[in-house]
Design an enzyme around this catalytic site. Sequence first.
Site, PDB file in Angstrom:
ATOM      1  N   ASP A  42       0.854  -1.197   0.000  1.00 48.47           N
ATOM      2  CA  ASP A  42       0.000   0.000   0.000  1.00 48.47           C
ATOM      3  C   ASP A  42       0.887   1.243   0.000  1.00 48.47           C
ATOM      4  O   ASP A  42       1.691   1.449   0.914  1.00 48.47           O
ATOM      5  CB  ASP A  42      -0.924  -0.010   1.219  1.00 48.47           C
ATOM      6  CG  ASP A  42      -2.156   0.857   0.991  1.00 48.47           C
ATOM      7  OD1 ASP A  42      -2.005   2.030   0.608  1.00 48.47           O
ATOM      8  OD2 ASP A  42      -3.273   0.338   1.177  1.00 48.47           O
ATOM      9  N   SER A  91      -7.001   3.933  -1.333  1.00 48.57           N
ATOM     10  CA  SER A  91      -6.865   2.478  -1.373  1.00 48.57           C
ATOM     11  C   SER A  91      -8.173   1.780  -1.698  1.00 48.57           C
ATOM     12  O   SER A  91      -8.159   0.614  -2.110  1.00 48.57           O
ATOM     13  CB  SER A  91      -6.345   1.961  -0.027  1.00 48.57           C
ATOM     14  OG  SER A  91      -5.069   2.468   0.219  1.00 48.57           O
ATOM     15  N   ASP A 142     -10.198  -3.029   6.450  1.00 44.52           N
ATOM     16  CA  ASP A 142      -9.676  -1.827   5.793  1.00 44.52           C
ATOM     17  C   ASP A 142      -9.931  -1.913   4.284  1.00 44.52           C
ATOM     18  O   ASP A 142     -10.226  -2.979   3.738  1.00 44.52           O
ATOM     19  CB  ASP A 142      -8.188  -1.687   6.107  1.00 44.52           C
ATOM     20  CG  ASP A 142      -7.707  -0.240   6.008  1.00 44.52           C
ATOM     21  OD1 ASP A 142      -8.520   0.679   6.200  1.00 44.52           O
ATOM     22  OD2 ASP A 142      -6.515  -0.036   5.736  1.00 44.52           O
ATOM     23  N   THR A 144      -8.360  -2.028   1.420  1.00 48.18           N
ATOM     24  CA  THR A 144      -7.762  -2.952   0.456  1.00 48.18           C
ATOM     25  C   THR A 144      -8.349  -4.361   0.571  1.00 48.18           C
ATOM     26  O   THR A 144      -8.904  -4.870  -0.410  1.00 48.18           O
ATOM     27  CB  THR A 144      -6.218  -2.957   0.578  1.00 48.18           C
ATOM     28  OG1 THR A 144      -5.755  -1.607   0.413  1.00 48.18           O
ATOM     29  CG2 THR A 144      -5.585  -3.845  -0.481  1.00 48.18           C
ATOM     30  N   ARG A 155     -15.729   3.168   2.507  1.00 50.39           N
ATOM     31  CA  ARG A 155     -14.785   2.359   3.271  1.00 50.39           C
ATOM     32  C   ARG A 155     -14.973   2.512   4.769  1.00 50.39           C
ATOM     33  O   ARG A 155     -14.495   1.665   5.541  1.00 50.39           O
ATOM     34  CB  ARG A 155     -13.365   2.743   2.891  1.00 50.39           C
ATOM     35  CG  ARG A 155     -13.040   4.203   3.149  1.00 50.39           C
ATOM     36  CD  ARG A 155     -11.670   4.596   2.619  1.00 50.39           C
ATOM     37  NE  ARG A 155     -10.612   3.951   3.366  1.00 50.39           N
ATOM     38  CZ  ARG A 155      -9.323   4.015   3.039  1.00 50.39           C
ATOM     39  NH1 ARG A 155      -8.940   4.691   1.979  1.00 50.39           N
ATOM     40  NH2 ARG A 155      -8.397   3.402   3.767  1.00 50.39           N
ATOM     41  N   GLU A 329      -1.447  -8.054   1.735  1.00 52.83           N
ATOM     42  CA  GLU A 329      -1.171  -6.624   1.724  1.00 52.83           C
ATOM     43  C   GLU A 329      -0.184  -6.218   2.820  1.00 52.83           C
ATOM     44  O   GLU A 329      -0.414  -6.520   3.995  1.00 52.83           O
ATOM     45  CB  GLU A 329      -2.472  -5.828   1.918  1.00 52.83           C
ATOM     46  CG  GLU A 329      -2.235  -4.317   1.822  1.00 52.83           C
ATOM     47  CD  GLU A 329      -3.362  -3.462   2.405  1.00 52.83           C
ATOM     48  OE1 GLU A 329      -3.446  -2.294   2.030  1.00 52.83           O
ATOM     49  OE2 GLU A 329      -4.138  -3.965   3.255  1.00 52.83           O
ATOM     50  N   ASP A 334       2.002   2.677   3.430  1.00 55.12           N
ATOM     51  CA  ASP A 334       1.153   3.859   3.294  1.00 55.12           C
ATOM     52  C   ASP A 334       0.804   4.488   4.632  1.00 55.12           C
ATOM     53  O   ASP A 334       0.959   5.693   4.832  1.00 55.12           O
ATOM     54  CB  ASP A 334      -0.124   3.435   2.565  1.00 55.12           C
ATOM     55  CG  ASP A 334      -1.227   4.465   2.641  1.00 55.12           C
ATOM     56  OD1 ASP A 334      -1.240   5.375   1.805  1.00 55.12           O
ATOM     57  OD2 ASP A 334      -2.093   4.353   3.542  1.00 55.12           O
ATOM     58  N   LYS A 335       0.351   3.683   5.565  1.00 49.94           N
ATOM     59  CA  LYS A 335      -0.154   4.262   6.829  1.00 49.94           C
ATOM     60  C   LYS A 335       0.960   5.000   7.572  1.00 49.94           C
ATOM     61  O   LYS A 335       0.729   6.050   8.188  1.00 49.94           O
ATOM     62  CB  LYS A 335      -0.754   3.164   7.711  1.00 49.94           C
ATOM     63  CG  LYS A 335      -2.051   2.595   7.137  1.00 49.94           C
ATOM     64  CD  LYS A 335      -2.675   1.542   8.041  1.00 49.94           C
ATOM     65  CE  LYS A 335      -3.781   0.784   7.305  1.00 49.94           C
ATOM     66  NZ  LYS A 335      -4.858   1.641   6.793  1.00 49.94           N
ATOM     67  N   HIS A 338       1.769   8.276   5.759  1.00 49.23           N
ATOM     68  CA  HIS A 338       0.821   9.300   6.228  1.00 49.23           C
ATOM     69  C   HIS A 338       1.311   9.945   7.526  1.00 49.23           C
ATOM     70  O   HIS A 338       1.168  11.141   7.736  1.00 49.23           O
ATOM     71  CB  HIS A 338      -0.559   8.677   6.487  1.00 49.23           C
ATOM     72  CG  HIS A 338      -1.398   8.500   5.273  1.00 49.23           C
ATOM     73  ND1 HIS A 338      -1.764   9.539   4.454  1.00 49.23           N
ATOM     74  CD2 HIS A 338      -1.971   7.393   4.727  1.00 49.23           C
ATOM     75  CE1 HIS A 338      -2.525   9.091   3.455  1.00 49.23           C
ATOM     76  NE2 HIS A 338      -2.660   7.785   3.594  1.00 49.23           N
ATOM     77  N   ASP A 376      -0.983   0.169  -4.746  1.00 49.35           N
ATOM     78  CA  ASP A 376      -2.307   0.678  -5.118  1.00 49.35           C
ATOM     79  C   ASP A 376      -2.239   2.141  -5.575  1.00 49.35           C
ATOM     80  O   ASP A 376      -2.979   2.552  -6.452  1.00 49.35           O
ATOM     81  CB  ASP A 376      -3.309   0.473  -3.980  1.00 49.35           C
ATOM     82  CG  ASP A 376      -2.799   0.957  -2.638  1.00 49.35           C
ATOM     83  OD1 ASP A 376      -1.632   1.402  -2.547  1.00 49.35           O
ATOM     84  OD2 ASP A 376      -3.578   0.911  -1.672  1.00 49.35           O
ATOM     85  N   HIS A 377      -1.349   2.902  -4.983  1.00 48.21           N
ATOM     86  CA  HIS A 377      -1.208   4.313  -5.356  1.00 48.21           C
ATOM     87  C   HIS A 377       0.126   4.799  -4.818  1.00 48.21           C
ATOM     88  O   HIS A 377       0.734   4.157  -3.965  1.00 48.21           O
ATOM     89  CB  HIS A 377      -2.351   5.153  -4.782  1.00 48.21           C
ATOM     90  CG  HIS A 377      -2.485   5.026  -3.292  1.00 48.21           C
ATOM     91  ND1 HIS A 377      -1.603   5.615  -2.421  1.00 48.21           N
ATOM     92  CD2 HIS A 377      -3.356   4.321  -2.527  1.00 48.21           C
ATOM     93  CE1 HIS A 377      -1.947   5.292  -1.176  1.00 48.21           C
ATOM     94  NE2 HIS A 377      -3.005   4.496  -1.206  1.00 48.21           N
ATOM     95  N   HIS A 428      -1.811  11.180  -0.440  1.00 55.03           N
ATOM     96  CA  HIS A 428      -1.376  10.285  -1.508  1.00 55.03           C
ATOM     97  C   HIS A 428      -0.891  11.128  -2.687  1.00 55.03           C
ATOM     98  O   HIS A 428      -1.244  12.300  -2.804  1.00 55.03           O
ATOM     99  CB  HIS A 428      -2.539   9.406  -1.995  1.00 55.03           C
ATOM    100  CG  HIS A 428      -3.103   8.532  -0.942  1.00 55.03           C
ATOM    101  ND1 HIS A 428      -4.344   7.939  -1.054  1.00 55.03           N
ATOM    102  CD2 HIS A 428      -2.614   8.129   0.256  1.00 55.03           C
ATOM    103  CE1 HIS A 428      -4.589   7.221   0.015  1.00 55.03           C
ATOM    104  NE2 HIS A 428      -3.555   7.319   0.832  1.00 55.03           N
TER     105      HIS A 428
END
Lengths: 473, 473
Positions: A42, A91, A142, A144, A155, A329, A334-335, A338, A376-377, A428
Amino acid sequence: MNRQTMNHLPSRLVICFALALLCTTSWNTIAAPKNVILIIGDGFDDQHVTMGRNYLTGMSGTLILDGLPFRGAVQVETLSASGEPEYVADSANTATAIATGRITSVGRVGTDIADEDLPTIAERAIGAGLRVGLVTTSSITDATPASFLAHVSSRSCEGPEEILGSTYYGLPQPVCPQDAKQNNGPGSIIEQLFSSKAHILFGGGQKFLNQIMASGESIRSLAEKNGFRVITDRDELSEIQTDQAIIGLFDTENLEVKWRGSDGRRAAPTETSWLHSLSDFLGEATPPEIMECEPNPAFAATPELASMTATALRHLSASNESGFFLMVESASIDKQSHKRNPCGSLGEIAQLEEVLAVSLEFAGQHNDTLVMVTADHAQAAQILPEPSHYSDYPVPIYSPGHTARVRTREGSVMRINYATNNGFSEEHTGANVPLFANLSDPKLLKPFMKQRDLYHAMMTFLGLNSGDNELKD
Amino acid sequence: MNRQTMNHLPSRLVICFALALLCTTSWNTIAAPKNVILIIGDGFDDQHVTMGRNYLTGMSGTLILDGLPFRGAVQVETLSASGEPEYVADSANTATAIATGRITSVGRVGTDIADEDLPTIAERAIGAGLRVGLVTTSSITDATPASFLAHVSSRSCEGPEEILGSTYYGLPQPVCPQDAKQNNGPGSIIEQLFSSKAHILFGGGQKFLNQIMASGESIRSLAEKNGFRVITDRDELSEIQTDQAIIGLFDTENLEVKWRGSDGRRAAPTETSWLHSLSDFLGEATPPEIMECEPNPAFAATPELASMTATALRHLSASNESGFFLMVESASIDKQSHKRNPCGSLGEIAQLEEVLAVSLEFAGQHNDTLVMVTADHAQAAQILPEPSHYSDYPVPIYSPGHTARVRTREGSVMRINYATNNGFSEEHTGANVPLFANLSDPKLLKPFMKQRDLYHAMMTFLGLNSGDNELKD
């Protein structure tokens, strides 16, 4: 035939012989495809891939994924709620594209912008008799993992409580009343996941087990009624029987990450001197101290992602002639990006590499297995010069965002910058993302694909009909 | 043979037949390699590739380079002056790696960290009787073209004046006294370029023509004495004879860029209200107005990069049985990203696509031509959500850097962020960079390579000895 061509005649024979050999030896791979292991990092864009390479193997090193025979790029597609192109995803809409072959808007899980449910590869695989597993370091609810087996308009509708209202950093989150059981919908994400015919669901999200559904039953009893054994202790991973569907939830919400910065430090703003407040051209700028990555004490009881993956592979493949689809995953690249925590992300990249090693070993023993790694991004982190390429200028030059200076294993300092916004959580970003695979078949995977193409590639590999036919589970 | 294998027998035949066909039809390509067209997008990382795709073709579109049969990733390697790994490069050390197969430190042109001259692919090609061309939108003396035909300790040593002292934004730049002619060195970059046996040198840099060398001669007379015809008007491009070596300098320093933002606008800081100065949680943040990309009036008399490339190809291939090496650089993707000017970068990406079209057309007519596209290093720009994914929060959320909101051709708004430092020029970043090619030959190009590997791949394709042998020009 000119002279140059004649000179190359022996090599021509070698090439043709090699092609013939390839044609013969790779035959079994082409003949009996049946397992797909899809590894999603992610936020695992090229900045993060390079961060991982530099940290784990050094500037001139190679990750396991760098050794894979296929690498391409994948365009991320996002729609606005009204169907216009947008250039940055989340995501939910990206996992939906990968899982269903259809594009949608930010926040949507397995639904299009008209709120129609989109059949997923996992559902179609189950419908065709294959086993399915979802393994993640996030909560199993979550975006994903949810997008592979659930269909809600947002989500945020993770549990029977959240589907009617929740908050995130104090802000009310979207609700999905039309999806709620009391309105004859399919229920929240956790209700849909635990009502599926998945064989393995591993991640976090224990907090949902005691939530009560509209029927008055708990989520835990829903799971058990649907034939799942529910485990919450990583030691049980090695004990469970392979013939039973298993839900493993190993933390309240997301799983803890493996690494943290020295003493829990994250990226921080650059400190500037008093004089600098008078003029941009005056004073001093002092970047944050160098940090090391160290084990995160909070991770102690958390199962490794590779260990969950190994268990999943054992369960999905045991006495199974029909094949499987497994999504794994590494969620907190990602998290933690952030949260401006590079060591958190790096630990998750290390976990992704371990998962890839386990997956390639499995594929080596089951040569009908496609192993794909993608993101994913893209995400906020950028590797910056250490020090700045402008540090010789007699004015303070520094990042306007948050900076971390991480000492890599080879001893150099890697500067990571997070500067996409001034808030509590980075944005993102919109770059195309990498794709890696253990086989290079131009009919299946092309150097440039769109995210929704990945669905069709995996469906084709599994021999499943990827058309717009009705959901058959 | 199991049942599944038998079912696939017809497709097996098709595959083997296709391989046999490939083996036959691609034969000429493998047999007589001789031309390399290396297209370098300076700073053309995956964020910029995606910016170009979104702007030029739309979110779901494909660039010409997306259609190429090979795509990989290239790790950028940089050494400190003392030989330690560094994670962010500049155009000098990266072009040196591509041109020589050896890694070095930031700012170095064709020299290693011990200041030894490194033989380049262009020099080896000339030594073997191939023609060589360098075409760029920067000054011909800039780091990227320079690294293919010059050897100095610093990129700032562009002319006989600069080699002994220059300034950049007021800061004294490194000098290269040991390279100066008066010290029996090979001279400044322009002196080395114009003393080379290159066939085509196109770019900017007219300002060097009247500089006087230690010998008392001008740079223009050096060029003419060495057999070059010097042109400074783009209209001459179509008139010149193909049998003469040509220097074309079409601007004083770097060439003007093709596009600019509405009314010359670049990315700008977000404006915040007075109330926001009291607290991070109060007030309003107003992002810059949306901009369009429009023709840059200053570009008017500038030759298109594709037009210079077409001329170069005509000259390099005319009555030439020995092949050629051509480097074409779209230089201002990077330069405009430093200046926070997304439309400037986008116009240069459009130019790169046009160059690729011209190159692929040439390769279609000369099927012994390897066309490669890569970047030298990653750059600051990032595509951000428009609006922020946190815009619903009741606090002002905005980039701490410079933001542009560019309307793409398909009508959506693409937000570009520059936030690597607070100074006059953004920083390079450290992600691995993409590699594209018009042929997919796993013996030549692998999914993951290091930048110095590109030298060896091109040398192998040209049939040149890529070893550490002495320079033979």
